[in-house]
Design an enzyme around this catalytic site. Structure first.
Site, mmCIF file in Angstrom:
data_model
loop_
_atom_site.group_PDB
_atom_site.id
_atom_site.type_symbol
_atom_site.label_atom_id
_atom_site.label_comp_id
_atom_site.label_asym_id
_atom_site.label_seq_id
_atom_site.Cartn_x
_atom_site.Cartn_y
_atom_site.Cartn_z
ATOM 1 N N SER A 52 43.220 47.007 40.839
ATOM 2 C CA SER A 52 43.336 48.179 39.963
ATOM 3 C C SER A 52 43.374 49.461 40.777
ATOM 4 C CB SER A 52 42.146 48.254 39.009
ATOM 5 O OG SER A 52 42.020 47.070 38.268
HETATM 6 N N1 SAH Z 1 39.156 43.933 39.615
HETATM 7 C C1 SAH Z 1 40.119 43.214 40.449
HETATM 8 C C2 SAH Z 1 41.485 43.207 39.838
HETATM 9 C C3 SAH Z 1 41.524 42.401 38.601
HETATM 10 S S1 SAH Z 1 43.169 41.916 38.125
HETATM 11 C C4 SAH Z 1 40.180 43.834 41.824
HETATM 12 O O1 SAH Z 1 39.413 44.735 42.097
HETATM 13 O O2 SAH Z 1 41.009 43.390 42.647
HETATM 14 C C5 SAH Z 1 42.667 40.812 36.849
HETATM 15 C C6 SAH Z 1 42.177 39.486 37.345
HETATM 16 O O3 SAH Z 1 41.631 38.804 36.220
HETATM 17 C C7 SAH Z 1 43.272 38.585 37.894
HETATM 18 O O4 SAH Z 1 42.927 38.151 39.170
HETATM 19 C C8 SAH Z 1 43.322 37.425 36.888
HETATM 20 O O5 SAH Z 1 43.632 36.182 37.504
HETATM 21 C C9 SAH Z 1 41.902 37.432 36.355
HETATM 22 N N2 SAH Z 1 41.674 36.783 35.082
HETATM 23 C C10 SAH Z 1 42.468 36.770 33.990
HETATM 24 N N3 SAH Z 1 41.885 36.073 32.994
HETATM 25 C C11 SAH Z 1 40.668 35.645 33.467
HETATM 26 C C12 SAH Z 1 39.587 34.888 32.922
HETATM 27 N N4 SAH Z 1 39.620 34.394 31.681
HETATM 28 N N5 SAH Z 1 38.504 34.647 33.689
HETATM 29 C C13 SAH Z 1 38.446 35.120 34.974
HETATM 30 N N6 SAH Z 1 39.444 35.830 35.543
HETATM 31 C C14 SAH Z 1 40.535 36.105 34.796
#
Ligand code: SAH
Length: 208
Positions: A52
């Site tokens: 993000s």
């Molecule tokens: N905060 C992270 C970026 C998040 S992007 C950072 O600092 O890099 C969103 C992430 O959520 C992705 O990696 C995706 O694979 C994950 N995601 C999506 N659905 C999810 C779920 N049900 N449980 C855990 N992770 C999930």
């Protein structure tokens, strides 16, 4: 990056110190290291997923109102950057990621950099009951509706910060607090996140 965070209203000294201290270049792809401190989202090593933009991480972490020693859950580890910022605020962090390869890379990276984060591979839409309760929970992907299981894993006074779908107009960053046994929600403004996929999220293809 720090000037931009302050200009956009980030005030918490703990959050500003954490953002200044976590080396963002360690969390982006090699080719993006020079862009690591630009205020934009960047790709990570899984199709369609991003780290993000710094301002959004700062807004979410400030909204969590972390105190030193808090137990915190980060749903959607991705690169591990936000989990590191939460740990740098003094929280003991559990972070859950549905894409196994991302969870593994992030766990290695966070260990190498010395952050207090336990990374779990799995679906975070139902929380992590065996580690609950939490003082604070952040969701890094957009939920179709309020993830009730997560709210149930908060202590009294706990905070959940989650982007919730607002139809075709993107998402509304929402904070829920547990006050006197009730759930009180407030909107923190519009935002855009990748979809939260899982049992209490959107449907998606299986991943390893
Ligand atoms: N905060 C992270 C970026 C998040 S992007 C950072 O600092 O890099 C969103 C992430 O959520 C992705 O990696 C995706 O694979 C994950 N995601 C999506 N659905 C999810 C779920 N049900 N449980 C855990 N992770 C999930």
């Amino acid at each position: 990056m720090m000037a931009s965070l302050i200009e956009h209203g980030i005030r918490s000294p703990a959050v500003l110190q954490a953002m200044a201290g976590v080396p963002r270049e360690e969390f982006v792809l090699d080719g993006d290291r020079e862009r690591a401190y630009a205020d934009r989202a960047l790709p990570i090593d899984a199709p369609g997923q991003t780290i993000s933009q710094p301002l959004m991480v700062a807004v979410v972490v400030e909204a969590l109102e972390l105190h030193r020693g808090d137990r915190a859950l980060d749903v959607g580890t991705g690169s591990g950057y936000q989990a590191a910022v939460m740990a740098a605020c003094g929280a003991h962090v559990v972070s859950i990621e549905r894409v196994g390869s991302l969870a593994e890379t992030a766990a290695d990276r966070l260990r190498r950099l010395g952050y207090d984060v336990e990374v779990i591979a799995g679906d975070g839409t139902l929380g992590v009951p065996e580690r609950a309760p939490f003082d604070a929970i952040a969701v890094g992907a957009a939920a179709p509706r309020l993830p009730v299981a997560l709210a149930r894993q908060l202590v009294p006074g706990g905070r959940l910060v989650v982007p919730i779908s607002n139809g075709p107009n993107g998402e509304e960053l929402t904070r829920l607090r547990v006050i006197n046994g009730r759930w009180v929600t407030e909107s923190l403004g519009p935002c855009r996140f990748v979809p939260l996929i899982g049992a209490d999220g959107y449907e998606g293809a299986d991943t390893g």
